[in-house]
Design an enzyme around this catalytic site. Structure first.
Site, PDB file in Angstrom:
ATOM      1  N   ALA A 109     -77.361  54.529  60.065  1.00 43.82           N
ATOM      2  CA  ALA A 109     -77.639  53.101  59.919  1.00 43.82           C
ATOM      3  C   ALA A 109     -76.865  52.360  61.003  1.00 43.82           C
ATOM      4  O   ALA A 109     -75.792  52.792  61.407  1.00 43.82           O
ATOM      5  CB  ALA A 109     -77.215  52.626  58.535  1.00 43.82           C
ATOM      6  N   THR A 110     -77.411  51.251  61.457  1.00 45.53           N
ATOM      7  CA  THR A 110     -76.811  50.629  62.634  1.00 45.53           C
ATOM      8  C   THR A 110     -76.147  49.288  62.353  1.00 45.53           C
ATOM      9  O   THR A 110     -75.027  49.270  61.884  1.00 45.53           O
ATOM     10  CB  THR A 110     -77.844  50.533  63.773  1.00 45.53           C
ATOM     11  OG1 THR A 110     -79.078  50.035  63.251  1.00 45.53           O
ATOM     12  CG2 THR A 110     -78.108  51.896  64.366  1.00 45.53           C
TER      13      THR A 110
END
Length: 279
Positions: free
Chosen positions: A56-57
């Protein structure tokens, strides 16, 4: 007789241990004593090359007049591949706090679910919700528990926010991989696109923002992050995929409906098109 006495003593110690585990207000502590194999952290990985896992960023969060906001883009990456365009990275921790995740997606989502159960368990046992400070500290302890896996490349870095009734304001907490907890007074961002999102918020955020203005700033900052970071997904006009945004006020947490975000995205696109800038 001696062996029988030792057996009774051992059984008694086990019963006391089980009763102590059952009576604790911490679900994580109970699980670590009774079924540590079910915890998503604290276990060593076998030797060898780690497989690529979805990450996830970018998560952004900020305070506004009367509360706090948290937003996340929808992209997960696996190396140079896009693993998902639909992932959700911001979740309600309970009715008055939210949690955003960056890092190894699978572990982060498991820790999020465990944290939600931890808060619910505490309230059921103690008969009162945990304070916002207490929630932030519990999350830090869980992140610290994941340190062995973080040192092997599977890090989880959360962002936590909620409304503090004692202070009548929203509060925001960031963490490092060791579980260190830091209160952020205005805004913060974590993830691969955080440096670009934070730059946007430094220019756009101001004290006393309304909730609607804070949503605009969040969308703008995620646009900027996606513009320069390939692992961050900007609002997807073709698929109608917008960021996940939560606000938390005295009245509780609220997920901004996607149709409202669609209107905000259109306004941001029009404004950027009018400026006609390359970057």
């Amino acid at each position: 007789m001696a062996s029988q006495a030792m057996s009774w003593r051992g059984e008694g110690e086990r019963v006391v241990r089980d009763l102590a585990a059952a009576s604790t207000s911490s679900f994580v502590e109970h699980l670590s004593q009774s079924r540590p194999d079910l915890l998503p952290f604290g276990q060593a990985l076998p030797a060898g090359v780690l497989p690529q896992t979805p990450h996830a960023t970018t998560i952004v969060a900020m305070t506004f007049a009367g509360g706090v906001l948290m937003a996340g883009d929808r992209r997960a990456t696996m190396g140079t591949m896009i693993a998902s365009r639909h992932i959700e990275k911001v979740f309600p921790a309970d009715g008055y706090s939210v949690l955003g995740i960056a890092g190894t997606a699978g572990l982060a989502i498991d820790i999020t679910k465990l944290f939600q159960v931890e808060l619910e368990h505490y309230e059921k046992i103690e008969g009162t919700p945990l304070s916002l400070e207490g929630k932030a500290n519990r999350l830090g302890a869980m992140v610290r528990g994941n340190l062995p896996m973080a040192l092997q490349g599977l890090a989880v870095v959360p962002l936590f926010a909620g409304f503090d009734p004692a202070l009548s304001q929203g509060r925001l907490f960031s963490y490092d991989v060791t579980g260190g907890r830091y209160e952020e007074l205005e805004h913060h961002s974590v993830g691969s696109g955080s440096v670009f999102a934070r730059g946007a918020m430094k220019k756009l955020w101001k004290p006393g923002l309304s909730e609607s203005d804070a949503v605009q700033v969040a969308v703008e900052s995620l646009f900027d992050a996606a513009d320069d970071d390939s692992a961050t997904g900007g609002p997807d006009v073709i698929r109608k995929l917008w960021p996940i945004i939560y606000t938390v006020t005295r009245g509780g947490s609220r997920k901004i409906p996607q149709h409202e975000l669609g209107t905000v995205v259109e306004q941001v696109l029009v404004r950027r098109a009018e400026l006609g800038r390359e970057s």
